[in-house]
Design an enzyme around this catalytic site. Structure first.
Site, mmCIF file in Angstrom:
data_model
loop_
_atom_site.group_PDB
_atom_site.id
_atom_site.type_symbol
_atom_site.label_atom_id
_atom_site.label_comp_id
_atom_site.label_asym_id
_atom_site.label_seq_id
_atom_site.Cartn_x
_atom_site.Cartn_y
_atom_site.Cartn_z
ATOM 1 N N ARG A 291 43.596 35.610 38.226
ATOM 2 C CA ARG A 291 44.124 36.425 39.326
ATOM 3 C C ARG A 291 45.341 35.709 39.898
ATOM 4 O O ARG A 291 45.195 34.706 40.612
ATOM 5 C CB ARG A 291 43.017 36.562 40.390
ATOM 6 C CG ARG A 291 43.219 37.670 41.399
ATOM 7 C CD ARG A 291 42.327 37.438 42.614
ATOM 8 N NE ARG A 291 42.844 36.350 43.414
ATOM 9 C CZ ARG A 291 42.101 35.506 44.136
ATOM 10 N NH1 ARG A 291 40.798 35.622 44.187
ATOM 11 N NH2 ARG A 291 42.661 34.540 44.837
ATOM 12 N N HIS A 295 43.228 37.489 46.540
ATOM 13 C CA HIS A 295 42.072 38.355 46.256
ATOM 14 C C HIS A 295 42.379 39.783 46.723
ATOM 15 O O HIS A 295 42.226 40.744 45.977
ATOM 16 C CB HIS A 295 40.834 37.815 46.965
ATOM 17 C CG HIS A 295 39.690 38.760 46.985
ATOM 18 N ND1 HIS A 295 38.973 39.073 45.855
ATOM 19 C CD2 HIS A 295 39.152 39.506 47.984
ATOM 20 C CE1 HIS A 295 38.034 39.952 46.168
ATOM 21 N NE2 HIS A 295 38.132 40.232 47.452
ATOM 22 N N TYR A 304 42.791 27.561 49.157
ATOM 23 C CA TYR A 304 41.712 27.064 48.291
ATOM 24 C C TYR A 304 42.111 26.788 46.839
ATOM 25 O O TYR A 304 41.261 26.470 46.025
ATOM 26 C CB TYR A 304 40.507 28.027 48.322
ATOM 27 C CG TYR A 304 40.834 29.461 47.961
ATOM 28 C CD1 TYR A 304 40.930 29.866 46.635
ATOM 29 C CD2 TYR A 304 41.060 30.412 48.953
ATOM 30 C CE1 TYR A 304 41.229 31.181 46.300
ATOM 31 C CE2 TYR A 304 41.365 31.729 48.634
ATOM 32 C CZ TYR A 304 41.450 32.113 47.306
ATOM 33 O OH TYR A 304 41.757 33.402 46.987
HETATM 34 C C1 LIG Z 1 27.394 43.419 47.662
HETATM 35 C C2 LIG Z 1 28.664 42.818 48.163
HETATM 36 N N1 LIG Z 1 28.659 41.546 48.598
HETATM 37 C C3 LIG Z 1 29.797 40.968 49.035
HETATM 38 C C4 LIG Z 1 30.964 41.700 49.066
HETATM 39 C C5 LIG Z 1 32.248 41.045 49.547
HETATM 40 N N2 LIG Z 1 33.143 40.787 48.407
HETATM 41 C C6 LIG Z 1 34.171 41.592 48.138
HETATM 42 S S1 LIG Z 1 35.019 41.097 46.769
HETATM 43 C C7 LIG Z 1 33.996 39.778 46.535
HETATM 44 C C8 LIG Z 1 34.204 38.828 45.379
HETATM 45 C C9 LIG Z 1 34.145 39.485 44.038
HETATM 46 O O1 LIG Z 1 34.548 38.588 43.040
HETATM 47 P P1 LIG Z 1 34.594 39.015 41.527
HETATM 48 O O2 LIG Z 1 33.346 39.708 41.148
HETATM 49 O O3 LIG Z 1 34.969 37.809 40.734
HETATM 50 O O4 LIG Z 1 35.767 40.106 41.450
HETATM 51 P P2 LIG Z 1 37.333 39.938 41.739
HETATM 52 O O5 LIG Z 1 37.540 40.272 43.189
HETATM 53 O O6 LIG Z 1 37.716 38.546 41.409
HETATM 54 O O7 LIG Z 1 38.021 40.946 40.885
HETATM 55 C C10 LIG Z 1 33.014 39.736 47.526
HETATM 56 C C11 LIG Z 1 31.985 38.697 47.623
HETATM 57 C C12 LIG Z 1 30.925 43.037 48.629
HETATM 58 N N3 LIG Z 1 32.014 43.800 48.603
HETATM 59 N N4 LIG Z 1 29.773 43.565 48.166
#
Ligand SMILES: Cc1ncc(C[n+]2csc(CCOP(=O)(O)OP(=O)(O)O)c2C)c(N)n1
Ligand SMILES: [Mg+2]
Length: 397
Positions: A291, A295, A304
């Site tokens: 990425r 985020h 970080y």
């Molecule tokens: C069930 C749930 N827990 C926490 C969140 C908050 N949250 C949003 S994005 C994220 C991280 C996701 O990381 P990843 O699966 O690696 O996907 P990326 O954003 O890197 O594409 C979190 C914890 C959420 N949206 N849904």
């Protein structure tokens, strides 16, 4: 991307592109790299590669198809950058950029056949583009003026899902239904793909989806974009083994592909989808990528991660390597690249103008699409909210 079905072959049944310079066919010896790659970061083409799964992966595109893939990559990056700019200017509430993940998304998105169904997260703008959905659609969502305005059945692309990992369960149920409907077992059968992230791999939902898909032999490809972060949490906080190896524990194959290589991503995804549609069950693809941006626009990644890490990945840029390949092989010239840049600019301007012209909805319309036929409880809530809005009538607010 050109019309028709771009060539992909496994097990070497079709010839490699004629007279291209390449590094030949590679085999993965045990203990060496487990990354399937057909295009190196410097744009060298590998004709075919045998993955650790014993499958020989190759693509056989025409020059026009190669140029089409490049066009897709550039366009989705440009539209994404425009969306980020719009958010910065206060025109969107939030934006989750795909910067750096264009090849993972275009490669897998173009590997889908028309009848295949995709279940995205909130970052799959490149796959959405490949499915033929107007790129303005997710911007309406992130501007807060609609609730996600495309028909999942028409485009075979489900709604964006922000609840991490939930869409893998939706995809599993849908894929089980595909089998029950008798739509697998032939070359024109339907396959399903579920996108998720490295962070999502730790969610209970995703692990439950793995179990159900496995034991019901669902025609499903779990496509994990390992972009190395879940917001600020690095990969080592999710797993002690390479993510694709998780699949073995659930009883289906897993493979890691260079997610910054659009050709390898296409080949691996097409193979997995075709296996699924033929009734050979689920599999998992780990698209190893990065990425490049934040985020979301609410995040500051300088808090970080260090700049040298980002720079190391810049050297593996998915678009730069495709451009280098097209130049080295004289598949495209300066005129072509200028034309693509101009097209991208024009489409970005058009997107911006259309976003700015989006009307604010009447607040009460938020009740409209909760259920297809409404409900007494919802009707009561709507009535209450309408009375509340009416109470401002004649006031300064
Ligand atoms: C069930 C749930 N827990 C926490 C969140 C908050 N949250 C949003 S994005 C994220 C991280 C996701 O990381 P990843 O699966 O690696 O996907 P990326 O954003 O890197 O594409 C979190 C914890 C959420 N949206 N849904
Ligand atoms: Mg991630």
């Amino acid at each position: 991307m050109a019309k028709g079905d771009p060539g992909v072959t496994t097990r070497g049944t079709r010839a490699a592109p004629r007279s291209r310079k390449s590094t030949g066919t590679r085999k993965h010896a045990a203990g060496t790299t487990d990354l399937v790659q057909l295009l190196t970061p410097t744009g060298e083409r590998i004709d075919a590669v045998t993955g650790p799964d014993g499958v020989e992966y190759r693509v056989d595109f025409t020059d026009e198809e190669y140029r089409g893939l490049y066009r897709d990559l550039v366009l989705v990056r440009k539209l994404d950058a425009e969306a980020t700019a719009l958010q910065r200017q206060g025109e969107l509430g939030l934006w989750a950029s795909l910067l750096g993940q264009e090849a993972a998304q275009v490669g897998s998105g173009r590997a889908l056949r028309t009848q295949d169904m995709a279940f995205p997260t909130y970052r799959e703008h490149g796959v959405l583009y490949c499915r033929g959905i107007d790129p303005i659609m997710p911007l309406g969502l992130f501007r807060g003026v609609d609730q996600g305005g495309w028909d999942p059945n028409e485009f075979k692309f489900n709604m964006y899902t922000i609840v991490i990992g939930a869409q893998t369960l939706h995809a599993t149920g849908y894929a089980m239904g595909v089998t029950m409907d008798g739509k697998t077992g032939t070359e024109d059968g339907e396959a399903v793909i579920a996108y998720f992230g490295d962070g999502a791999s730790s969610q209970g939902d995703v692990n439950e989806a793995f179990v159900w898909a496995s034991v019901f032999n669902a025609p499903l490809v779990f496509f994990c974009q390992n972009n190395q972060y879940a917001i600020s949490e690095p990969l080592e906080r999710q797993t002690r083994v390479p993510l694709y190896q998780r699949a073995a524990g659930f009883g289906f194959p897993g493979i890691r592909v260079d997610g910054n290589d659009v050709l390898a991503t296409y080949a691996v995804t097409r193979h997995a989808l075709d296996n699924a549609r033929l009734g050979q069950g689920p599999s998992m693809i780990e698209a190893y990528t990065y990425r490049m941006g934040a985020h979301t626009t609410s995040d500051d990644p300088t808090r970080y991660r260090i700049a040298s890490e980002v720079e190391a990945w810049q050297a593996k840029d998915p678009i730069a390597r495709m451009k280098a390949f097209l130049e080295q092989q004289q598949i495209a010239d300066e005129g072509f690249f200028a034309e693509i840049d101009e097209q991208a600019r024009t489409e970005a301007v058009d997107l911006r103008e259309r976003v700015l012209a989006m009307p604010d909805p009447e607040p009460v319309t938020m009740f409209d699409h909760v259920y297809p036929t409404g409900s007494p409880e919802l009707d009561a809530q709507r009535a209450q909210f309408t009375r509340y809005l009416d109470s401002f009538e004649g006031s300064a607010h």
